[in-house]
Structure formats: C-alpha cells, structure tokens
Design a protein around this motif. Structure first.
Motif, PDB file in Angstrom:
ATOM      1  N   GLY A 130      34.667  43.022  51.153  1.00 53.04           N
ATOM      2  CA  GLY A 130      35.545  43.659  50.163  1.00 53.04           C
ATOM      3  C   GLY A 130      37.008  43.413  50.467  1.00 53.04           C
ATOM      4  O   GLY A 130      37.452  43.533  51.618  1.00 53.04           O
ATOM      5  N   ASN A 131      37.764  43.078  49.449  1.00 53.23           N
ATOM      6  CA  ASN A 131      39.188  42.745  49.625  1.00 53.23           C
ATOM      7  C   ASN A 131      40.098  43.964  49.656  1.00 53.23           C
ATOM      8  O   ASN A 131      39.782  44.961  49.025  1.00 53.23           O
ATOM      9  N   PRO A 132      41.235  43.855  50.349  1.00 51.90           N
ATOM     10  CA  PRO A 132      41.690  42.739  51.201  1.00 51.90           C
ATOM     11  C   PRO A 132      40.901  42.731  52.519  1.00 51.90           C
ATOM     12  O   PRO A 132      41.054  43.634  53.343  1.00 51.90           O
ATOM     13  N   ARG A 157      34.202  32.676  55.253  1.00 47.76           N
ATOM     14  CA  ARG A 157      33.206  31.629  55.090  1.00 47.76           C
ATOM     15  C   ARG A 157      33.203  31.046  53.675  1.00 47.76           C
ATOM     16  O   ARG A 157      32.938  29.855  53.497  1.00 47.76           O
ATOM     17  N   LEU A 158      33.526  31.880  52.690  1.00 46.03           N
ATOM     18  CA  LEU A 158      33.595  31.330  51.330  1.00 46.03           C
ATOM     19  C   LEU A 158      34.729  30.310  51.260  1.00 46.03           C
ATOM     20  O   LEU A 158      34.557  29.225  50.700  1.00 46.03           O
ATOM     21  N   ASP A 159      35.863  30.629  51.854  1.00 44.21           N
ATOM     22  CA  ASP A 159      36.979  29.675  51.891  1.00 44.21           C
ATOM     23  C   ASP A 159      36.556  28.408  52.637  1.00 44.21           C
ATOM     24  O   ASP A 159      36.862  27.286  52.224  1.00 44.21           O
ATOM     25  N   ASN A 161      33.512  27.207  53.057  1.00 44.79           N
ATOM     26  CA  ASN A 161      32.559  26.419  52.264  1.00 44.79           C
ATOM     27  C   ASN A 161      33.255  25.706  51.106  1.00 44.79           C
ATOM     28  O   ASN A 161      32.927  24.561  50.775  1.00 44.79           O
ATOM     29  N   ARG A 162      34.216  26.404  50.494  1.00 45.10           N
ATOM     30  CA  ARG A 162      34.995  25.757  49.428  1.00 45.10           C
ATOM     31  C   ARG A 162      35.722  24.534  49.985  1.00 45.10           C
ATOM     32  O   ARG A 162      35.784  23.476  49.347  1.00 45.10           O
ATOM     33  N   ALA A 163      36.281  24.688  51.195  1.00 45.50           N
ATOM     34  CA  ALA A 163      37.036  23.592  51.816  1.00 45.50           C
ATOM     35  C   ALA A 163      36.119  22.404  52.116  1.00 45.50           C
ATOM     36  O   ALA A 163      36.504  21.245  51.926  1.00 45.50           O
ATOM     37  N   ASN A 186      44.575  34.615  56.798  1.00 46.85           N
ATOM     38  CA  ASN A 186      44.144  35.691  55.909  1.00 46.85           C
ATOM     39  C   ASN A 186      43.252  35.140  54.803  1.00 46.85           C
ATOM     40  O   ASN A 186      43.463  34.014  54.338  1.00 46.85           O
ATOM     41  N   HIS A 187      42.296  35.941  54.334  1.00 47.69           N
ATOM     42  CA  HIS A 187      41.541  35.577  53.124  1.00 47.69           C
ATOM     43  C   HIS A 187      42.418  35.917  51.922  1.00 47.69           C
ATOM     44  O   HIS A 187      42.270  36.950  51.280  1.00 47.69           O
ATOM     45  N   SER A 188      43.371  35.033  51.682  1.00 47.40           N
ATOM     46  CA  SER A 188      44.339  35.251  50.595  1.00 47.40           C
ATOM     47  C   SER A 188      44.938  33.886  50.292  1.00 47.40           C
ATOM     48  O   SER A 188      44.585  32.884  50.929  1.00 47.40           O
ATOM     49  N   ARG A 225      41.199  28.900  44.986  1.00 44.40           N
ATOM     50  CA  ARG A 225      39.920  28.657  44.321  1.00 44.40           C
ATOM     51  C   ARG A 225      39.365  29.933  43.695  1.00 44.40           C
ATOM     52  O   ARG A 225      38.742  29.883  42.627  1.00 44.40           O
ATOM     53  N   GLY A 226      39.590  31.067  44.340  1.00 45.59           N
ATOM     54  CA  GLY A 226      39.106  32.328  43.786  1.00 45.59           C
ATOM     55  C   GLY A 226      39.703  32.560  42.397  1.00 45.59           C
ATOM     56  O   GLY A 226      38.991  32.917  41.449  1.00 45.59           O
ATOM     57  N   ALA A 227      41.006  32.310  42.266  1.00 50.00           N
ATOM     58  CA  ALA A 227      41.680  32.498  40.974  1.00 50.00           C
ATOM     59  C   ALA A 227      41.182  31.469  39.958  1.00 50.00           C
ATOM     60  O   ALA A 227      41.029  31.772  38.770  1.00 50.00           O
ATOM     61  N   ILE A 229      38.203  30.140  39.826  1.00 46.93           N
ATOM     62  CA  ILE A 229      36.871  30.569  39.367  1.00 46.93           C
ATOM     63  C   ILE A 229      37.018  31.701  38.340  1.00 46.93           C
ATOM     64  O   ILE A 229      36.347  31.714  37.303  1.00 46.93           O
ATOM     65  N   ILE A 230      37.921  32.635  38.624  1.00 39.32           N
ATOM     66  CA  ILE A 230      38.131  33.753  37.685  1.00 39.32           C
ATOM     67  C   ILE A 230      38.557  33.211  36.322  1.00 39.32           C
ATOM     68  O   ILE A 230      38.048  33.636  35.276  1.00 39.32           O
ATOM     69  N   GLU A 231      39.444  32.212  36.345  1.00 43.58           N
ATOM     70  CA  GLU A 231      39.935  31.658  35.087  1.00 43.58           C
ATOM     71  C   GLU A 231      38.810  30.964  34.313  1.00 43.58           C
ATOM     72  O   GLU A 231      38.670  31.137  33.109  1.00 43.58           O
ATOM     73  N   GLY A 235      35.335  35.827  35.526  1.00 37.87           N
ATOM     74  CA  GLY A 235      34.983  36.859  36.505  1.00 37.87           C
ATOM     75  C   GLY A 235      35.040  36.237  37.887  1.00 37.87           C
ATOM     76  O   GLY A 235      34.962  35.012  38.027  1.00 37.87           O
ATOM     77  N   SER A 236      35.180  37.071  38.915  1.00 41.03           N
ATOM     78  CA  SER A 236      35.384  36.512  40.252  1.00 41.03           C
ATOM     79  C   SER A 236      34.072  35.963  40.820  1.00 41.03           C
ATOM     80  O   SER A 236      32.988  36.256  40.323  1.00 41.03           O
ATOM     81  N   SER A 237      34.206  35.172  41.855  1.00 41.00           N
ATOM     82  CA  SER A 237      33.066  34.507  42.502  1.00 41.00           C
ATOM     83  C   SER A 237      32.036  35.543  42.935  1.00 41.00           C
ATOM     84  O   SER A 237      32.388  36.539  43.571  1.00 41.00           O
ATOM     85  N   VAL A 238      30.800  35.291  42.623  1.00 42.15           N
ATOM     86  CA  VAL A 238      29.747  36.239  42.978  1.00 42.15           C
ATOM     87  C   VAL A 238      28.664  35.547  43.825  1.00 42.15           C
ATOM     88  O   VAL A 238      28.491  35.864  45.004  1.00 42.15           O
TER      89      VAL A 238
END
Ligand code: NAI
Ligand code: OAA
Length: 327
Positions: A130-132, A157-159, A161-163, A186-188, A225-227, A229-231, A235-238
C-alpha cells in the motif's frame, strides 16, 4: 505432514487482494509443499468484498488451502501470522495534501505494526504494498515492538519487473536473458532504475542499448509506468502488482539463488543511504532474509539519482515524524 504457513493479507476486499489471493492459495507464492492458512483483514466497508473472495476461494477447492478467516480487527487478523502482506491503504483523493495522506496512512500502519508486534508469529515477515509503500513500511516497523527491523520490507518488485520487461523489449531479448538491474530509492517517480550493472545474456546491457536512452527516457518510462497504466487502463496496476507481491515474498522465503532483484529494506547504511530508512537496494535472498548486494560501483550519474530519491524518503520520514507518527 506439510507445515502450515499463516498469511495475513490486508485490503483483501480490494483489487490487488482479489488478484493475489487465488494465486497464493494455488501455491504460486510458497510452492507446492506448504499448506496455507489465510487471514483477511478489511475495514467494515470492505468486508463484503473480502467475504465474496473467501467464498470463491472455497469454490476453487485449492488442495493447499487449510482455512480462510476474515476480520476487521488487526489484533485478530495478525494473530500467529508468518507472513503479512499489507496491501490495504488510504489512497490519495482529490484535494488531499501530502501531509493528509501520510497522516491517514499513519493511522492504518501504526496500529497494524503494533498488532504485528503483539500477535504475529516469532518469524513474521512483512511486505508492504500500500502506498506510499516505503514510508508506510517504516511506520509499521517503528510500531512493531520486538520484531527485528529486517523483517520489514516494501515492494519495489513491480518497478523491477517493469524495468526488466522494458529493457528486454528495447533490446529484442527475452526477459530470461536480463539480470543485474537495480531499482534504488523510493517506490515513486523519483526511483532510479539503474542499468549500470545490468546484463543481457551475460553481456553488459549498455553495450546493447543506447546509453542515452538508458539514462533518459528509460528511467522516466519505468518510474512513471504506474501513471502510464492508469492512463491507458483507466485504473492503477492490479495483476502486475499482485504478481510482484507474490514474487517478492517467494524470493524472500524460498531464496533468489544467484540472481539479483530489488526490494526496499531497512538500510544499515549501505551505499550511503541513511540508516533506518526503508529504501530500495539490489538484493538477494538466501531464504533466511534479504541481503543487500554490496560493492557495486556507483558513478556520478547514479550517485545523483540515488541521492535524489533517498532525499525524498528522508523528507517523508521527517514529515511523519513531525506528525508524531514515528518517534
Ligand atoms: N507498491 C506497489 O508497487 C503498488 C502499490 N499499489 C498500492 O496498493 C494499494 C492497494 O491497491 P488496490 O488494491 O488497487 O486498491 P483498492 O482500493 O482496490 O483496495 C484497497 C483495499 O484496502 C482496504 N483497506 C483500506 N484501509 C484498510 C485497513 N486499515 N485495513 C485493511 N484494509 C484496508 C479497502 O477497504 C480496500 O478494499 C494502494 O495503496 C495502491 O496505491 C498499487 C500498485 C502497485
Ligand atoms: O502509481 C500508482 O498509483 C500505483 C503504483 O504504485 C504503481 O503502479 O506503481
């Protein structure tokens, strides 16, 4: 008789919870030899969603799943937990200031940390989604009296894996060929996906892809990448977030072998990151715990990027300290 692992998952009525629960119960997280007892924590408004998920879990008749219990009381939900996945949090809503967000999450992660300290199993490991995420993990860790700090981690880990995925796509390589990427900080959006030591099929990645891309558009793309995906999704990454949480815990508990990954863990001062911050590092796990991979060269560019993200973590820590959420 196989051993039973008690897993407490918060936010079980939400989207990531729903995407994670069935894979956990199927054995994707701890392998085919461990029985699983699930404890689902929700707030009253989320209880129906958690109840529905529990009904569907029953309908799957997963052989590894011993039990599912639902509670809105952290003291009950964390009782005997070996693994705690803290997914539920207070999302930012329109008009909310950063301080409001940190305060709202402090009210969640402080009591949950305390409940973990008082009720979880002696070997509990906690992963915060859960963020932040980094600062929520810090708040929980600071309230969990008696639990060693290294048992707390936050998800990058999501960052990671995206990388890996975006590098492999750029290089026209398989994701299996990629190793040695690090997410720092940071996860940001300030995170630093670092290809300095990355390899593709054993060769330096920076000999395959353009260095200017690696140190410009690539960093932006991974960090935002999170933003993106939202665009695109609305909705945000699930599913990718649930997958990353499962892989994070799997590697932590079962070990990474020689491969490296990234996780936000409590700094012991490695790479100049202030002690006590929960910051993302290059890590391996031997199954007993995360080990920061030390001794990697850090050039001026990387130093600046790491320092910028760590500065944001320091600011978040100082803000929650000022709010009285941590000592
Ligand atoms: N670290 C990462 O890589 C990522 C983190 N996230 C974060 O994960 C979190 C969850 O995302 P979603 O599942 O999509 O959100 P969601 O809104 O669908 O679900 C969150 C659930 O948490 C519950 N909840 C809220 N406070 C709680 C509490 N005190 N105790 C137990 N449950 C509580 C809510 O009732 C809701 O059911 C968000 O903070 C999101 O920003 C999302 C993607 C990636
Ligand atoms: O950006 C968001 O809101 C969700 C998140 O953390 C991510 O996708 O990395």
């Amino acid at each position: 008789m196989a051993q039973t692992t008690t897993i407490t998952l918060t936010g079980a009525g939400g989207q990531i919870g729903y995407a994670a629960l069935f894979r956990i119960a199927a054995g994707d997280m701890l392998g085919p030899d461990r029985l699983i007892a699930l404890r689902l924590l929700e707030i009253p408004q989320g209880m129906r969603g958690a109840e529905g998920a529990a009904m569907e879990l029953l309908d799957c008749a997963f052989p590894l799943l011993e039990s599912v219990e639902i509670s809105d009381d952290p003291n009950v939900a964390f009782d005997g937990a070996n693994i705690a996945l803290l997914i539920g949090s207070r999302p930012r809503t329109a008009g909310m200031e950063r301080g409001d967000l940190l305060a709202a999450n402090g009210a969640i992660f402080g009591p949950q940390g305390r409940a973990i300290g008082e009720h979880a199993a002696d070997d509990v490991r906690v992963a915060v989604v859960g963020n932040p995420a980094n600062t929520n993990a810090l708040i929980a860790q600071q309230h969990a009296a008696g639990v060693p700090a290294e048992r707390f981690s936050a998800l990058t880990r999501l960052d990671h894996n995206r990388a890996v995925g975006l590098l492999a796509a750029e290089a026209g390589a398989s994701v299996r060929a990629v190793d040695g990427i690090t997410i720092w900080g940071n996860h940001s959006a300030t995170q630093y996906p670092d290809l300095s030591h990355a390899t593709i099929d054993g060769r330096p990645a920076l000999e395959t892809v353009d260095a200017a891309w690696a140190r410009g558009p690539y960093i932006e793309r991974v960090a935002k990448r999170g933003a993106e995906i939202i665009e695109v999704r609305g909705g945000s990454s699930v599913a990718s977030a649930a997958n990353a949480a499962i892989e994070h815990v799997r590697d932590w508990v079962l070990g990474t072998g020689d491969r490296r990954t990234s996780a936000a863990v409590v700094s012991r001062g490695e790479y100049g990151v202030p002690e006590g911050l929960i910051s993302s590092f290059p890590v391996r796990s031997d199954g007993d715990g995360w080990r920061v991979v030390e001794g990697l060269g850090v050039d001026d560019f990387s130093r600046q990027r790491i320092d910028a993200s760590v500065a944001e973590l320091v600011a978040e820590r100082d803000a929650v300290r000022e709010l009285g959420l941590i000592p």
